[in-house]
Design a protein around this motif. Structure first.
Motif, PDB file in Angstrom:
ATOM      1  N   GLU A 148       0.612  -1.287  -0.170  1.00 60.27           N
ATOM      2  CA  GLU A 148      -0.108  -0.079  -0.108  1.00 60.27           C
ATOM      3  C   GLU A 148       0.961   1.251   0.079  1.00 60.27           C
ATOM      4  O   GLU A 148       0.202   2.326  -0.017  1.00 60.27           O
ATOM      5  N   TYR A 149       2.252   1.233  -0.054  1.00 64.69           N
ATOM      6  CA  TYR A 149       2.936   2.352  -0.127  1.00 64.69           C
ATOM      7  C   TYR A 149       2.484   3.267  -1.225  1.00 64.69           C
ATOM      8  O   TYR A 149       2.414   2.887  -2.674  1.00 64.69           O
ATOM      9  N   PHE A 150       2.346   4.394  -0.793  1.00 67.39           N
ATOM     10  CA  PHE A 150       1.871   5.412  -1.896  1.00 67.39           C
ATOM     11  C   PHE A 150       2.583   6.307  -2.126  1.00 67.39           C
ATOM     12  O   PHE A 150       2.808   7.399  -1.498  1.00 67.39           O
ATOM     13  N   GLY A 151       3.257   6.202  -3.315  1.00 66.88           N
ATOM     14  CA  GLY A 151       4.364   7.267  -3.972  1.00 66.88           C
ATOM     15  C   GLY A 151       5.120   6.470  -5.106  1.00 66.88           C
ATOM     16  O   GLY A 151       4.344   5.633  -5.584  1.00 66.88           O
ATOM     17  N   ASN A 152       6.121   6.955  -5.500  1.00 68.14           N
ATOM     18  CA  ASN A 152       6.840   6.302  -6.585  1.00 68.14           C
ATOM     19  C   ASN A 152       7.756   5.333  -6.025  1.00 68.14           C
ATOM     20  O   ASN A 152       8.179   5.715  -5.191  1.00 68.14           O
ATOM     21  N   SER A 153       7.801   4.123  -6.883  1.00 67.80           N
ATOM     22  CA  SER A 153       9.072   3.096  -6.308  1.00 67.80           C
ATOM     23  C   SER A 153       9.033   2.254  -7.622  1.00 67.80           C
ATOM     24  O   SER A 153       8.878   1.041  -7.695  1.00 67.80           O
ATOM     25  N   ILE A 154       9.708   2.830  -8.562  1.00 69.17           N
ATOM     26  CA  ILE A 154       9.897   2.170  -9.772  1.00 69.17           C
ATOM     27  C   ILE A 154      11.294   2.543 -10.332  1.00 69.17           C
ATOM     28  O   ILE A 154      11.909   3.461 -10.074  1.00 69.17           O
ATOM     29  N   HIS A 155      11.921   1.594 -11.216  1.00 72.66           N
ATOM     30  CA  HIS A 155      13.104   1.805 -11.957  1.00 72.66           C
ATOM     31  C   HIS A 155      13.060   0.996 -13.158  1.00 72.66           C
ATOM     32  O   HIS A 155      12.585  -0.050 -13.291  1.00 72.66           O
ATOM     33  N   ALA A 156      13.778   1.681 -14.173  1.00 75.36           N
ATOM     34  CA  ALA A 156      13.439   1.127 -15.429  1.00 75.36           C
ATOM     35  C   ALA A 156      14.978   0.153 -15.964  1.00 75.36           C
ATOM     36  O   ALA A 156      15.988   0.731 -15.834  1.00 75.36           O
ATOM     37  N   GLN A 157      14.698  -1.167 -15.777  1.00 75.27           N
ATOM     38  CA  GLN A 157      15.849  -1.931 -16.298  1.00 75.27           C
ATOM     39  C   GLN A 157      15.941  -2.102 -17.931  1.00 75.27           C
ATOM     40  O   GLN A 157      14.814  -1.924 -18.333  1.00 75.27           O
ATOM     41  N   MET A 158      17.209  -2.395 -18.257  1.00 74.81           N
ATOM     42  CA  MET A 158      17.348  -2.348 -19.791  1.00 74.81           C
ATOM     43  C   MET A 158      18.033  -3.656 -20.101  1.00 74.81           C
ATOM     44  O   MET A 158      19.146  -4.268 -19.635  1.00 74.81           O
ATOM     45  N   ALA A 159      17.474  -4.226 -21.085  1.00 77.07           N
ATOM     46  CA  ALA A 159      18.251  -5.328 -22.084  1.00 77.07           C
ATOM     47  C   ALA A 159      18.889  -4.753 -23.172  1.00 77.07           C
ATOM     48  O   ALA A 159      17.924  -3.840 -23.636  1.00 77.07           O
ATOM     49  N   THR A 160      19.856  -5.080 -23.693  1.00 73.89           N
ATOM     50  CA  THR A 160      20.450  -4.567 -25.041  1.00 73.89           C
ATOM     51  C   THR A 160      20.936  -5.585 -25.948  1.00 73.89           C
ATOM     52  O   THR A 160      21.447  -6.683 -25.286  1.00 73.89           O
TER      53      THR A 160
END
Length: 454
Positions: A310-322
């Motif tokens: 229920e954490y209300f905020g941003n908690s994301i990160h973009a992972q990358m495959a190349t």
């Protein structure tokens, strides 16, 4: 081409909705994940409903207003405003949310002109109609504009045989998980009068507890970190993946992939690999051109200890495959899926904390111009309970979004309306690339046009 009848979206009324009962004034300090979103657009997502037979438009509007007021008591940052204060030594700024119940914006609108129906919004045989963009307020606003604009703006648009409920949600306040958490809670209150799910957790996560908020950003003028993104020309279509097709893709990806760890490639990773390959082929990239596949990954359950769901905020990160375009297309689906799997598997508590430390050492505000035109970006999630948002007049028939964060190579995942593990894919591409994608044999053998499921 999309069906775009001559029409006008006319605003019948606009008002401010405040939390009820009023919430005591507080200051919400922001984590680095939140501050990184200052130059991004508001989240623009909405649901399409057929007209309820037992309710009038007036009754629907009144229920939505009263329930919005009640839910804002629990989600009080959405009724606040962004606050920016200069550091005493003029070396930067502090940005937070002033939660003083300033209010959210609520608009009642109607489509006039040629009849605009639920079927025309779903547009099952062509591009998403351009008129859908008019169902969302605050178009083009960036999150830092929340100093004067509301952090939440709602528009209810009456169609000939339905309603569209669109929300613009300031991305500094929260991410996609937070957006649908709010939307579902609003629906619960509208349906039953009380919040049924767990209340939101507003305490922000700060790296290792080794520093205390607020975080100072090393900027003195908005133009140093704010970018006004000029929307490119693109085509947008929604495609459907049935549960059986997804199961087949997953089986194929795992059969073709080799892994000493024995880790299983997921359905999401298999679909992501398919899209990466097919969009790269549609673009006709040179064999030596590097292409990246970025995936927006959640941090909540990966942190140790994990954050509350229920954490209300941003908690994301973009992972990358190349990979290069040549090797991506010369090899099989399993090879691409393994790259995506490895990128996501590397997203651990340790990598999250390392990235947080790096950001704090050199703060960065994300801009759309940072995205390169040879790559793809996967957003949204088929795990979001989009169709569980029942306001008391039945399930939605479709989910759509506004113009926010739309560019060539952006893909948004939704759960399919029939459930059971199906997915809808909202894909944005330049017109020529979209034409090539819908002719791509690998792509068309696995997807169908969305909107055909009742």
């Amino acid at each position: 081409m999309a069906f775009d009848p001559p029409f006008i979206v006319r605003r019948l009324s606009t008002c401010s909705v405040k939390p009820s009962p009023p919430h005591s004034r507080t200051r919400c300090h922001l984590a680095h994940w939140d501050l990184a979103m200052l130059s991004s657009h508001y989240i623009q997502k909405g649901l399409l409903f057929s007209t309820p037979r037992h309710l009038t438009a007036v009754a629907i509007i009144e229920r939505l207003k009263s329930s919005l007021s009640a839910v804002l008591f629990h989600f009080f940052p959405l009724a606040g405003r962004i606050a920016a204060e200069e550091a005493l030594d003029a070396s930067g700024i502090y940005v937070s949310i002033d939660c003083d119940g300033q209010g959210a914006e609520f608009t009642h609108a109607v489509v006039e002109g040629a009849p605009t129906t639920v079927a025309s919004v779903r547009s099952p045989s062509s591009n998403v109609p351009l008129f859908v963009r008019s169902f969302f307020p605050l178009d083009g606003a960036v999150n830092y504009d929340g100093r004067s604009l509301p952090l939440l703006a709602v528009q209810v648009t009456e169609l000939a045989d339905g309603i569209f409920l669109g929300c613009c949600f300031n991305h500094v306040v929260g991410d996609g998980v937070s957006y649908w958490q709010f939307f579902k809670a609003w629906a619960e209150i509208a349906r039953g009068g009380a919040l049924q799910s767990n209340p939101p957790v507003h305490r922000r996560w700060f790296f290792d507890g080794s520093f205390e908020p607020p975080i100072k950003l090393p900027f003195t003028r908005p133009e140093e970190f704010i970018e006004r993104f000029r929307m490119p020309v693109y085509r947008e279509r929604v495609f459907h993946l049935a549960a059986g097709s997804i199961a087949g893709l997953k089986a194929r990806a795992n059969k073709e992939s080799s892994s000493s760890s024995g880790a299983t490639i997921s359905s999401f990773q298999s679909v992501t690999a398919l899209l990466w390959r097919c969009i790269t082929r549609a673009r006709g990239l040179p064999a030596k051109q590097t292409t990246n596949c970025r995936v927006a990954c959640q941090n909540r359950e990966r942190l140790r200890p994990p954050l509350s769901p229920e954490y209300f905020g941003n908690s994301i990160h973009a992972q990358m495959a190349t990979a290069t375009a040549g090797e991506l297309l010369a090899r099989d689906l399993g090879w691409a899926a393994r790259l995506v799997h490895q990128a996501i598997a590397a997203h651990t508590d340790g990598s999250i904390r390392k990235a947080a430390a790096g950001w704090l050492a050199k703060p960065v505000v994300y801009k759309v111009s940072m995205f390169d035109r040879f790559s793809v970006m996967m957003g949204g999630s088929p795990r979001f309970d989009v169709y569980g948002c029942d306001f008391g007049w039945g399930r939605a028939v479709a989910a759509r979004s506004g113009t926010a964060h739309k560019f060539d190579g952006k893909v948004t995942f939704y759960a399919g309306p029939e459930g059971g593990g199906s997915m809808d894919l909202e894909i944005c591409l330049e017109p020529a690339f979209m034409e090539a994608l819908v002719e791509d044999e690998e792509f068309t053998s696995n997807v169908s046009v969305a909107g055909m499921v009742d």
